[in-house]
Motif scaffolding. Structure first.
Motif, PDB file in Angstrom:
ATOM      1  N   GLY A   1       0.785  -1.232   0.000  1.00 37.60           N
ATOM      2  CA  GLY A   1       0.000   0.000   0.000  1.00 37.60           C
ATOM      3  C   GLY A   1       0.816   1.281   0.000  1.00 37.60           C
ATOM      4  O   GLY A   1       0.320   2.328   0.422  1.00 37.60           O
ATOM      5  N   VAL A   2       2.083   1.207  -0.480  1.00 35.80           N
ATOM      6  CA  VAL A   2       2.855   2.449  -0.573  1.00 35.80           C
ATOM      7  C   VAL A   2       2.230   3.324  -1.655  1.00 35.80           C
ATOM      8  O   VAL A   2       1.565   2.830  -2.574  1.00 35.80           O
ATOM      9  N   HIS A   3       2.447   4.625  -1.564  1.00 37.48           N
ATOM     10  CA  HIS A   3       1.768   5.547  -2.468  1.00 37.48           C
ATOM     11  C   HIS A   3       2.434   5.670  -3.828  1.00 37.48           C
ATOM     12  O   HIS A   3       1.774   5.962  -4.823  1.00 37.48           O
ATOM     13  N   GLN A   4       3.747   5.487  -3.875  1.00 39.35           N
ATOM     14  CA  GLN A   4       4.465   5.655  -5.134  1.00 39.35           C
ATOM     15  C   GLN A   4       5.674   4.722  -5.166  1.00 39.35           C
ATOM     16  O   GLN A   4       6.421   4.627  -4.197  1.00 39.35           O
ATOM     17  N   VAL A   5       5.830   4.029  -6.299  1.00 34.18           N
ATOM     18  CA  VAL A   5       6.984   3.146  -6.503  1.00 34.18           C
ATOM     19  C   VAL A   5       7.762   3.682  -7.700  1.00 34.18           C
ATOM     20  O   VAL A   5       7.173   3.983  -8.743  1.00 34.18           O
ATOM     21  N   VAL A   6       9.075   3.801  -7.560  1.00 34.15           N
ATOM     22  CA  VAL A   6       9.892   4.332  -8.654  1.00 34.15           C
ATOM     23  C   VAL A   6      10.988   3.340  -9.027  1.00 34.15           C
ATOM     24  O   VAL A   6      11.468   2.577  -8.199  1.00 34.15           O
ATOM     25  N   HIS A   7      11.348   3.375 -10.316  1.00 36.52           N
ATOM     26  CA  HIS A   7      12.444   2.544 -10.857  1.00 36.52           C
ATOM     27  C   HIS A   7      13.465   3.499 -11.488  1.00 36.52           C
ATOM     28  O   HIS A   7      13.479   3.671 -12.707  1.00 36.52           O
ATOM     29  N   PRO A   8      14.292   4.156 -10.704  1.00 38.76           N
ATOM     30  CA  PRO A   8      15.192   5.172 -11.280  1.00 38.76           C
ATOM     31  C   PRO A   8      16.119   4.660 -12.367  1.00 38.76           C
ATOM     32  O   PRO A   8      16.297   5.324 -13.390  1.00 38.76           O
ATOM     33  N   GLU A   9      16.695   3.472 -12.173  1.00 34.71           N
ATOM     34  CA  GLU A   9      17.620   2.948 -13.178  1.00 34.71           C
ATOM     35  C   GLU A   9      16.890   2.614 -14.476  1.00 34.71           C
ATOM     36  O   GLU A   9      17.341   2.940 -15.567  1.00 34.71           O
ATOM     37  N   ARG A  10      15.730   1.963 -14.360  1.00 35.76           N
ATOM     38  CA  ARG A  10      14.960   1.606 -15.553  1.00 35.76           C
ATOM     39  C   ARG A  10      14.503   2.854 -16.298  1.00 35.76           C
ATOM     40  O   ARG A  10      14.621   2.951 -17.524  1.00 35.76           O
ATOM     41  N   ASP A  11      13.975   3.832 -15.546  1.00 34.64           N
ATOM     42  CA  ASP A  11      13.465   5.044 -16.176  1.00 34.64           C
ATOM     43  C   ASP A  11      14.579   5.838 -16.848  1.00 34.64           C
ATOM     44  O   ASP A  11      14.398   6.380 -17.942  1.00 34.64           O
ATOM     45  N   MET A  12      15.738   5.926 -16.190  1.00 36.64           N
ATOM     46  CA  MET A  12      16.864   6.629 -16.794  1.00 36.64           C
ATOM     47  C   MET A  12      17.347   5.887 -18.037  1.00 36.64           C
ATOM     48  O   MET A  12      17.736   6.497 -19.027  1.00 36.64           O
ATOM     49  N   GLY A  13      17.291   4.559 -17.994  1.00 35.57           N
ATOM     50  CA  GLY A  13      17.672   3.767 -19.161  1.00 35.57           C
ATOM     51  C   GLY A  13      16.802   4.095 -20.363  1.00 35.57           C
ATOM     52  O   GLY A  13      17.295   4.225 -21.490  1.00 35.57           O
ATOM     53  N   LYS A  14      15.507   4.241 -20.140  1.00 34.25           N
ATOM     54  CA  LYS A  14      14.589   4.577 -21.231  1.00 34.25           C
ATOM     55  C   LYS A  14      14.900   5.968 -21.785  1.00 34.25           C
ATOM     56  O   LYS A  14      14.904   6.196 -22.990  1.00 34.25           O
ATOM     57  N   ARG A  15      15.146   6.916 -20.868  1.00 33.21           N
ATOM     58  CA  ARG A  15      15.460   8.277 -21.295  1.00 33.21           C
ATOM     59  C   ARG A  15      16.710   8.307 -22.168  1.00 33.21           C
ATOM     60  O   ARG A  15      16.742   8.932 -23.222  1.00 33.21           O
ATOM     61  N   LEU A  16      17.750   7.623 -21.711  1.00 35.00           N
ATOM     62  CA  LEU A  16      19.014   7.610 -22.444  1.00 35.00           C
ATOM     63  C   LEU A  16      18.861   6.926 -23.793  1.00 35.00           C
ATOM     64  O   LEU A  16      19.407   7.391 -24.800  1.00 35.00           O
ATOM     65  N   ALA A  17      18.120   5.819 -23.821  1.00 34.03           N
ATOM     66  CA  ALA A  17      17.930   5.086 -25.068  1.00 34.03           C
ATOM     67  C   ALA A  17      17.278   5.977 -26.118  1.00 34.03           C
ATOM     68  O   ALA A  17      17.689   5.991 -27.285  1.00 34.03           O
ATOM     69  N   HIS A  18      16.265   6.754 -25.719  1.00 39.89           N
ATOM     70  CA  HIS A  18      15.596   7.653 -26.658  1.00 39.89           C
ATOM     71  C   HIS A  18      16.541   8.748 -27.126  1.00 39.89           C
ATOM     72  O   HIS A  18      16.538   9.136 -28.298  1.00 39.89           O
ATOM     73  N   ASN A  19      17.377   9.252 -26.216  1.00 38.51           N
ATOM     74  CA  ASN A  19      18.338  10.286 -26.578  1.00 38.51           C
ATOM     75  C   ASN A  19      19.422   9.737 -27.502  1.00 38.51           C
ATOM     76  O   ASN A  19      19.917  10.425 -28.393  1.00 38.51           O
TER      77      ASN A  19
END
Length: 220
Positions: free
Chosen positions: A113-131
């Motif tokens: 029941g946590v309010h927010q879950v983040v995947h910093p490494e995965r999300d940064m990977g997606k950002r870099l891949a698009h760039n």
């Protein structure tokens, strides 16, 4: 109005959040079980505490339930992350954000029941891949499993054409929500507005539609 934050775990991710919140003038309590890390943040955070976050009594003594937002940024120790999240939810913390190591970890955190879950490494990977694909793709933010918002430079095939000519919504299913020109930003731009070199578009849509839009108009 300043908010009171607590950051548990001062590795690269937690430390970065602690530094940035502190830089923005927020009151940040930095918590870690490593004395060396605590010493590193004594002059950065509003307050630091050496503590084991899986110890409920220790968190009660800190008064963790009084904080507006608690970030659990514990590194590789998934068990400690989950136990900490359980304690925080049981204590009724107003908002809890937890860094997940993998999809299984995320599922457990959501069940807790946590309010927010983040995947910093995965999300940064997606950002870099698009760039990496094109220097015209400046930023990429995942909104859900299949929808995102991207910041792109107008490609050569878009220069001199108006939004109504490009008709991006009809042709690609995406929506241009703003156009940036230097330091100026135009929210809900006119359909007659012609794009110029250097214009940056803020585009929202499904990942499938955005990919098609990028391939046909953005990637030079």
């Amino acid at each position: 109005m300043n908010k009171d934050f607590a950051v548990i775990g001062l590795g690269r991710f937690g430390g970065s959040i602690c530094r940035e919140l502190s830089r923005e003038g927020m009151h940040v309590l930095a918590i870690d079980s490593d004395e060396e890390r605590i010493n590193e943040y004594k002059n950065i955070a509003y307050h630091t505490v050496l503590a084991d976050s899986t110890d409920e009594d220790a968190l009660k003594e800190i008064g963790i339930s009084n904080f507006d937002h608690v970030v659990v940024a514990i590194g590789e120790n998934i068990q400690a992350s989950i136990l900490t999240a359980v304690i925080l939810t049981d204590m009724g913390v107003n908002k809890i954000t937890v860094k997940a190591q993998n999809d299984y970890h995320e599922k457990i955190l959501n069940k807790i029941g946590v309010h927010q879950v983040v995947h910093p490494e995965r999300d940064m990977g997606k950002r870099l891949a698009h760039n990496f694909i094109s220097s015209n793709i400046l930023d990429y933010l995942e909104l859900s499993d299949d929808h995102s918002i991207v910041e792109v430079k107008a490609g050569e095939r878009m220069i001199g054409k108006s939004l109504i000519e490009l008709d991006i919504r009809a042709n690609f299913g995406c929506n241009i929500v703003a156009i940036k020109k230097g330091h100026d930003i135009n929210v809900s731009p006119s359909a007659e507005q012609a794009l110029q070199e250097g214009d940056v578009l803020i585009v929202i849509g499904s990942d499938k539609d955005i990919t098609r839009f990028e391939r046909e108009l953005v990637i030079d």
